[in-house]
Structures are given as structure tokens and as C-alpha cells.
Design an enzyme around this catalytic site. Structure first.
Site, PDB file in Angstrom:
ATOM      1  N   CYS A  78      22.688  37.748  -2.015  1.00 32.99           N
ATOM      2  CA  CYS A  78      22.623  36.557  -1.148  1.00 32.99           C
ATOM      3  C   CYS A  78      21.257  36.369  -0.506  1.00 32.99           C
ATOM      4  O   CYS A  78      20.944  35.291  -0.006  1.00 32.99           O
ATOM      5  CB  CYS A  78      23.698  36.627  -0.065  1.00 32.99           C
ATOM      6  SG  CYS A  78      25.343  36.919  -0.698  1.00 32.99           S
ATOM      7  N   HIS A 126      22.235  32.170   5.889  1.00 34.07           N
ATOM      8  CA  HIS A 126      23.111  32.274   4.721  1.00 34.07           C
ATOM      9  C   HIS A 126      24.522  31.880   5.154  1.00 34.07           C
ATOM     10  O   HIS A 126      25.007  32.324   6.202  1.00 34.07           O
ATOM     11  CB  HIS A 126      23.073  33.714   4.199  1.00 34.07           C
ATOM     12  CG  HIS A 126      24.129  34.009   3.191  1.00 34.07           C
ATOM     13  ND1 HIS A 126      24.391  33.151   2.148  1.00 34.07           N
ATOM     14  CD2 HIS A 126      25.002  35.041   3.064  1.00 34.07           C
ATOM     15  CE1 HIS A 126      25.379  33.653   1.428  1.00 34.07           C
ATOM     16  NE2 HIS A 126      25.765  34.789   1.970  1.00 34.07           N
ATOM     17  N   ASN A 137      30.852  30.559   0.241  1.00 32.82           N
ATOM     18  CA  ASN A 137      29.656  31.397   0.141  1.00 32.82           C
ATOM     19  C   ASN A 137      29.058  31.233  -1.257  1.00 32.82           C
ATOM     20  O   ASN A 137      29.640  31.690  -2.236  1.00 32.82           O
ATOM     21  CB  ASN A 137      30.062  32.853   0.397  1.00 32.82           C
ATOM     22  CG  ASN A 137      28.902  33.822   0.329  1.00 32.82           C
ATOM     23  OD1 ASN A 137      27.823  33.480  -0.158  1.00 32.82           O
ATOM     24  ND2 ASN A 137      29.120  35.039   0.799  1.00 32.82           N
TER      25      ASN A 137
HETATM   26  N1  ACO Z   1      44.740  35.466   2.832  1.00 39.27           N
HETATM   27  C1  ACO Z   1      45.656  36.056   3.636  1.00 39.27           C
HETATM   28  N2  ACO Z   1      45.549  37.347   4.003  1.00 39.27           N
HETATM   29  C2  ACO Z   1      44.473  38.031   3.558  1.00 39.27           C
HETATM   30  C3  ACO Z   1      43.518  37.457   2.725  1.00 39.27           C
HETATM   31  C4  ACO Z   1      43.672  36.120   2.360  1.00 39.27           C
HETATM   32  N3  ACO Z   1      42.797  35.485   1.582  1.00 39.27           N
HETATM   33  N4  ACO Z   1      42.572  38.388   2.443  1.00 39.27           N
HETATM   34  C5  ACO Z   1      42.932  39.513   3.076  1.00 39.27           C
HETATM   35  N5  ACO Z   1      44.091  39.299   3.746  1.00 39.27           N
HETATM   36  C6  ACO Z   1      44.835  40.237   4.583  1.00 39.27           C
HETATM   37  C7  ACO Z   1      44.552  41.671   4.262  1.00 39.27           C
HETATM   38  O1  ACO Z   1      45.320  42.102   3.154  1.00 39.27           O
HETATM   39  C8  ACO Z   1      44.953  42.351   5.541  1.00 39.27           C
HETATM   40  O2  ACO Z   1      46.354  42.462   5.568  1.00 39.27           O
HETATM   41  P1  ACO Z   1      47.059  43.784   6.161  1.00 39.27           P
HETATM   42  O3  ACO Z   1      46.627  43.834   7.613  1.00 39.27           O
HETATM   43  O4  ACO Z   1      48.499  43.499   5.957  1.00 39.27           O
HETATM   44  O5  ACO Z   1      46.499  44.917   5.353  1.00 39.27           O
HETATM   45  C9  ACO Z   1      44.554  41.330   6.631  1.00 39.27           C
HETATM   46  O6  ACO Z   1      44.431  40.076   5.935  1.00 39.27           O
HETATM   47  C10 ACO Z   1      43.274  41.671   7.331  1.00 39.27           C
HETATM   48  O7  ACO Z   1      42.294  42.022   6.364  1.00 39.27           O
HETATM   49  P2  ACO Z   1      40.811  42.349   6.764  1.00 39.27           P
HETATM   50  O8  ACO Z   1      40.028  42.609   5.523  1.00 39.27           O
HETATM   51  O9  ACO Z   1      40.797  43.384   7.843  1.00 39.27           O
HETATM   52  O10 ACO Z   1      40.402  40.964   7.401  1.00 39.27           O
HETATM   53  P3  ACO Z   1      39.070  40.611   8.163  1.00 39.27           P
HETATM   54  O11 ACO Z   1      39.374  40.164   9.521  1.00 39.27           O
HETATM   55  O12 ACO Z   1      38.025  41.680   8.008  1.00 39.27           O
HETATM   56  O13 ACO Z   1      38.575  39.330   7.352  1.00 39.27           O
HETATM   57  C11 ACO Z   1      36.951  38.836   5.682  1.00 39.27           C
HETATM   58  C12 ACO Z   1      38.299  39.474   5.992  1.00 39.27           C
HETATM   59  C13 ACO Z   1      37.035  37.348   5.984  1.00 39.27           C
HETATM   60  C14 ACO Z   1      36.631  39.040   4.220  1.00 39.27           C
HETATM   61  C15 ACO Z   1      35.856  39.485   6.579  1.00 39.27           C
HETATM   62  O14 ACO Z   1      35.941  40.880   6.512  1.00 39.27           O
HETATM   63  C16 ACO Z   1      34.500  39.060   6.193  1.00 39.27           C
HETATM   64  O15 ACO Z   1      34.131  37.902   6.338  1.00 39.27           O
HETATM   65  N6  ACO Z   1      33.660  39.993   5.689  1.00 39.27           N
HETATM   66  C17 ACO Z   1      32.344  39.679   5.211  1.00 39.27           C
HETATM   67  C18 ACO Z   1      32.515  39.392   3.791  1.00 39.27           C
HETATM   68  C19 ACO Z   1      31.460  38.534   3.212  1.00 39.27           C
HETATM   69  O16 ACO Z   1      31.020  37.564   3.811  1.00 39.27           O
HETATM   70  N7  ACO Z   1      31.083  38.880   2.001  1.00 39.27           N
HETATM   71  C20 ACO Z   1      30.186  38.104   1.270  1.00 39.27           C
HETATM   72  C21 ACO Z   1      29.056  38.882   0.757  1.00 39.27           C
HETATM   73  S1  ACO Z   1      28.019  39.444   1.984  1.00 39.27           S
HETATM   74  C22 ACO Z   1      27.498  38.087   2.621  1.00 39.27           C
HETATM   75  O17 ACO Z   1      27.343  37.093   1.955  1.00 39.27           O
HETATM   76  C23 ACO Z   1      27.232  38.079   4.075  1.00 39.27           C
END
Ligand code: ACO
Length: 334
Positions: A121, A261, A291
Site C-alpha cells: 500500500c 492511504h 482499500n
Molecule cells: N463481517 C462480520 N464479522 C466479521 C467480519 C465480517 N466481514 N470479519 C471478521 N468478523 C468477525 C470476526 O470473526 C470476529 O468474530 P469473533 O469475535 O466471533 O471471533 C469479530 O468479527 C471481530 O474480529 P476482529 O478481527 O477482532 O475485528 P476488528 O475489530 O479487528 O476489525 C478489521 C477487523 C476491520 C479487519 C480491523 O482489524 C482492521 O481494519 N485491520 C486493519 C486491516 C487493514 O486495513 N488491512 C489492509 C492492509 S494494511 C493497510 O492497508 C493499512
């Protein structure tokens, strides 16, 4: 050159900007039909409402070509004016030829040297930084920097934790001399390979060549530890955002526009808070595109310019973070 304790712009900056996103979109409600997710979950956690998706006959270089032609048009230049083409991408058409070379052929940039950089990214900002330094040497005049991705091709559409986050698109900038008092003031690039496992595509390279087993085990798709990545992203983006401001003698209050980003609204908000910049000066469009990795910043810049939000003489900061891990920032007078 310094005025007071503030660094002056280098006179090298963005002469033209362009973007292209494929027509087809996938909304959150479309995704509700594909995996166990909801519009509410995606919106609350990320701010994303929809993303664009390349048609089956479009690869990354096709999106990049369109963005490149639009950037050249904006700069009032021809493909033959380009000295170098740099493409930041995590989803090249193939290992080689590079996507840069494919774009060079597609637009007829006959005298340009072309190559790709792999910084996920952060690819566009890494490219912008390289382009400025190349031009500073006096050896090159016009460099096309592209961020282009077809991330939907490497997503596991059965993994709700990743498939809802990403989209396809391309953005391009012609970098060259823009005159005194304008252009890039400071650039910063960093990486931390020790955290590389947080976001990766395990198979298909020399470590784990494609085989029946890698396909069966779904190893050709993005694997991500979202929670750890989120924390690393907030820390690194804030660090990068502060770095170029401090290096140049500015503060967040001096900025006219922050374009980060577009990964996730919560990461963008946290970065903005860290440098004390009010919401109205932060450009976001993650709700529209998801993204798009290396493409997200140039897509946002092109859109902000088209909408009249981004104007000449504004002090603009760009900040990126991505797989690698990599992060980067650029401060410039537009
Ligand atoms: N829909 C519904 N539930 C979901 C989904 C979905 N799409 N995805 C995950 N869940 C569930 C999980 O299974 C988990 O359930 P559980 O508690 O029963 O196990 C729950 O939601 C919480 O999951 P987490 O992964 O802890 O959720 P979090 O609050 O961390 O949010 C997210 C997830 C949005 C991916 C966040 O961690 C994030 O934004 N991370 C950065 C990721 C990113 O941006 N990556 C891109 C590359 S790097 C960059 O570009 C910056």
C-alpha cells in the site's frame, strides 16, 4: 534552502494527476449474499460501503494505462515525454515483464525506462519519493508514478475477514519541475520486515511455488492478521505523518489537506488526531472504493482535484502504510 526554520519546496512536484476505477461495483449488501457479514459490521469497522471490481478481461496494467493517460492529459504531456515509469503494485499482471513495461508498451512511452516497486500500500509514496530524487539528479525530467491494483483477484471470497476490505483501481501522477515555491518539501520511507507475516500472499513465489497443494490449501490468497495490523498501522501512520512535518518545520495546524492511504476510516481518524488536523481537512473516499492499496492515494488526489477540494498552493500531506511492513509520507505544496 530554508526560510526561517521551514524547509522550502524543492520545485519538483506533481504536474498532472489521473485515476481510473473499473465500472462494476460490489456493495456491502452484495457481500452479504456471499459471506456471513453485514453492511453494519463493515461500515462500523471500516467505513467502506462499496468497492470497484475489474472486469474479467482487465488486468492491473489495463487500469494503470487509463490512469496514466489521464495523468499525462492533465499535465499536458505526451507518452513520449516520459523518461521513467514507476509502478507500485502488489498485484502485477505477472512476475515479468513488469507492469511498468506493460504500461510503457500500452501507452507508447518509447524513451521511458520502466520498472515496478513492491511496497504494497505504500508503493505510490515510495515511487513519488524515488521520482523526486531521480529528478533532483538532473538526469530525468518527467517521471510517471503509478499505483495500480486488482486486489479482487487475490482475495479469498470465502474469508469474510479480508474479502470485504479491498477494491480495484489505479492512479497516476506525472512528476517533474513545477517551479519555485511549489512541489515536494520532504519525503520519508520506512519498513519493518519483522512484522511481514501480518499481511502476506504465501504461495506462488520461489518459497512456495504453485502446486496442487497450494491451490487446495487456498495459499494464493491474501492472509491477514487484521487486529495486529490495525495497531501497527495506526502507530506507523502517525509516526510517518509527524516525521515529515517535524523535518520541515511545520505542524498539523499548518496543513490545508491530509490525504492518507484509504484502508479504514478508523485508521485515518487516528492518524489525523495524532497530528491535530481537523476532520474537514482530511480527505476520505474509502466508503466509495474500499482499500485499493497502492492506488488509493493517487485516486484520492485525482478525485479531490476534480472536486475542487485540492487547489494550487495548498500545503498537502500524504501518508501511507502497508504490507512489508512499509510506511511513508510526503509533504508538498500542490
Ligand atoms: N463481517 C462480520 N464479522 C466479521 C467480519 C465480517 N466481514 N470479519 C471478521 N468478523 C468477525 C470476526 O470473526 C470476529 O468474530 P469473533 O469475535 O466471533 O471471533 C469479530 O468479527 C471481530 O474480529 P476482529 O478481527 O477482532 O475485528 P476488528 O475489530 O479487528 O476489525 C478489521 C477487523 C476491520 C479487519 C480491523 O482489524 C482492521 O481494519 N485491520 C486493519 C486491516 C487493514 O486495513 N488491512 C489492509 C492492509 S494494511 C493497510 O492497508 C493499512
Amino acid at each position: 534552502m530554508e526560510s526561517g526554520n521551514r524547509k522550502e519546496p524543492s520545485g519538483i512536484g506533481i504536474k498532472g494527476i489521473g485515476a481510473y476505477v473499473p465500472e462494476a461495483t460490489l456493495t456491502n449488501s452484495d457481500l452479504e449474499q456471499m459471506v456471513d457479514t453485514s453492511d453494519q459490521w463493515i461500515t462500523e469497522r471500516t467505513g467502506i460501503k462499496k468497492r470497484h471490481r475489474a472486469s474479467p478481461d482487465q488486468a492491473t496494467s489495463d487500469l494503470a494505462r487509463e490512469a496514466a493517460l489521464r495523468a499525462l492529459d492533465d499535465a499536458n504531456l505526451r507518452p513520449s515525454d516520459l523518461d521513467v515509469i514507476i509502478v507500485g503494485t502488489a498485484t502485477p499482471d505477472m512476475f515479468f515483464p513488469s507492469t511498468g513495461c506493460l504500461v510503457q508498451r500500452a501507452i507508447g512511452a518509447t524513451k521511458a525506462a520502466a520498472f515496478d516497486i513492491s511496497a504494497a500500500c505504500s508503493g505510490f509514496l515510495y515511487g513519488l519519493s524515488i521520482a523526486e530524487d531521480f529528478i533532483k539528479t538532473g538526469k530525468y525530467e518527467n517521471i510517471l508514478v503509478i499505483g495500480a491494483e486488482t486486489l479482487t483477484r487475490i482475495l479469498d471470497w470465502t474469508d469474510r475477514a479480508t474479502c470485504v476490505l479491498f477494491g480495484d483501481g489505479a492512479g497516476a501522477a506525472v512528476v517533474g519541475r513545477v517551479g519555485d515555491g511549489r512541489g515536494i518539501i520532504s519525503t520519508f520511507m520506512a519498513s519493518d520486515g519483522s512484522m511481514g507475516d501480518l499481511l502476506k500472499l504465501p504461495a506462488g513465489g520461489s518459497r512456495m511455488p504453485a502446486s496442487e497443494a497450494t491451490i487446495r490449501n487456498r495459499l494464493h490468497y491474501v492472509k491477514m492478521e487484521g487486529n495486529k495490523l490495525f495497531k501497527a498501522a495506526v502507530k506507523a501512520m502517525a509516526n510517518a505523518a509527524t516525521r515529515v512535518l517535524e523535518d520541515s518545520g511545520y505542524t498539523g495546524e499548518d496543513l490545508d489537506l491530509l490525504v492518507t492511504h484509504q484502508a479504514n476510516l478508523r485508521i485515518i481518524d487516528a492518524t489525523a488526531k495524532r497530528i491535530d488536523i481537523p476532520d474537514e481537512k482530511v480527505y476520505t473516499n474509502v466508503h466509495e472504493y474500499g482499500n485499493t492499496s497502492a492506488a488509493s492515494i493517487p485516486i484520492a488526489l485525482a478525485e479531490a482535484k476534480r472536486k475542487g477540494v485540492l487547489k494550487h498552493d495548498m500545503l498537502v500531506e500524504l501518508v501511507a502504510f502497508g504490507g512489508g511492513l512499509t510506511w511513508a509520507s510526503v509533504l508538498m505544496v500542490w
